[in-house]
Design an enzyme around this catalytic site. Structure first.
Site, PDB file in Angstrom:
ATOM      1  CG  ASP A  22      -2.251  -0.394   1.085  1.00  0.00           C
ATOM      2  OD1 ASP A  22      -2.772  -0.275  -0.048  1.00  0.00           O
ATOM      3  OD2 ASP A  22      -2.859  -0.867   2.066  1.00  0.00           O
ATOM      4  CD  GLU A  52      -7.201   3.625   0.884  1.00  0.00           C
ATOM      5  OE1 GLU A  52      -7.853   4.641   1.223  1.00  0.00           O
ATOM      6  OE2 GLU A  52      -6.780   2.798   1.696  1.00  0.00           O
ATOM      7  CD  GLU A 101     -12.017  -1.638   2.559  1.00  0.00           C
ATOM      8  OE1 GLU A 101     -10.928  -1.286   2.079  1.00  0.00           O
ATOM      9  OE2 GLU A 101     -12.229  -1.727   3.788  1.00  0.00           O
TER      10      GLU A 101
HETATM   11  O1  KIV Z   1      -4.683  -2.051   4.178  1.00  0.00           O
HETATM   12  C1  KIV Z   1      -5.340  -3.078   3.947  1.00  0.00           C
HETATM   13  O2  KIV Z   1      -5.253  -4.085   4.640  1.00  0.00           O
HETATM   14  C2  KIV Z   1      -6.245  -3.064   2.805  1.00  0.00           C
HETATM   15  C3  KIV Z   1      -7.204  -4.199   2.709  1.00  0.00           C
HETATM   16  C4  KIV Z   1      -8.343  -3.932   3.606  1.00  0.00           C
HETATM   17  C5  KIV Z   1      -7.634  -4.441   1.332  1.00  0.00           C
HETATM   18  O3  KIV Z   1      -6.236  -2.169   2.028  1.00  0.00           O
END
Ligand code: KIV
Length: 250
Positions: A78, A108, A175
């Protein structure tokens, strides 16, 4: 097998989060196709109330720990809050993940993220676009809720998915998207959708590791404790992967 190959063969894709080497090693043995070093580490590792306090330094540290041991699954990280506010900033920060050997970064956003995704993809950085409920915007939006219930909201998500796939995203993560809307998006796109709380029609599923082991303080209703019926953590992870692939979860 690569995510793309699974998608082409119409096999369901099983994904899980991981943040450290010990769990990541087990996940890698458990036939899980993709590991996400999620910024959910803000809650489950750092005890914060949301993901906003997670830094690039945190994400790089945990991505490096996981990278060392993951040999079979694909690895996605991420990009944390405020690390991709412009294409230039996104490129600089995504490059740091790529240098660690991460296979893909996740961002995101909505369709306004298209130029940023295009910039990363043009520079050979594979991207997953995370739409629907976006935890990095939760302080602004309020609480968790299902997206796509009104026709206006449904149209917005369809537009986001289409624009971000056209911009070059290799995966669209949905999500908490209304199940029929997630099914429509999955049908419409020619890249895989990975769902979390978005129903069974998605091409794959992702859950937070600590939720499926039953140790998160707050477990979302769509998740499932796979440890309860297993005799070890490895068995629970294998049970999750099989349940996704055999379409017994969700
Ligand atoms: O940060 C995370 O764990 C996520 C998942 C909820 C998809 O983005």
């Amino acid at each position: 097998m690569s995510i793309n190959k699974l998608y082409r063969q119409q096999e369901k894709i099983a994904c899980l989060t991981a943040y450290d080497a010990s769990f990541a090693r087990l996940i890698d043995q458990a036939n899980v196709d993709m590991v996400l070093v999620g910024d959910s580490l803000g809650s489950v590792i750092q005890g914060k109330k949301d993901t906003l306090g997670v830094s690039m330094r945190d994400m790089l540290y945990h991505s490096e720990c996981v990278r060392r041991v993951v040999n079979h699954s694909e690895l996605m990280s991420d990009m944390p809050f405020l690390s991709y506010t412009t294409p230039k900033q996104a490129l600089k920060n995504a490059g740091k993940f790529m240098r660690l050997g991460v296979d893909m970064v996740k961002l995101e956003g909505d369709k306004t993220l298209a130029p940023t995704i295009r910039c990363l993809v043009d520079n050979y950085i594979p991207v997953c676009a995370h739409i629907g409920l976006k935890p990095q915007q939760l302080r602004q939006l309020g609480d968790y809720y299902v997206h796509g219930k009104t026709s206006q909201c449904k149209q917005r998500i369809l537009d986001d998915a289409k624009a971000l796939a056209e911009a070059g995203a290799s995966i669209i993560l949905l999500e908490c998207v209304e199940h029929e809307v997630a099914a429509e998006i999955t049908e419409m796109l020619n890249v895989p959708t990975i769902g979390i709380g978005s129903g069974s029609a998605c091409d794959g599923q992702i859950l937070v590791l600590y939720d499926i082991l039953g140790i998160s303080p707050k477990i979302p209703p769509f998740s499932k404790n796979f440890l309860r019926e297993s005799t070890s953590i490895l068995e629970a992870l294998q049970a999750y992967s099989s349940a996704v692939k055999e379409q017994q979860y969700p």
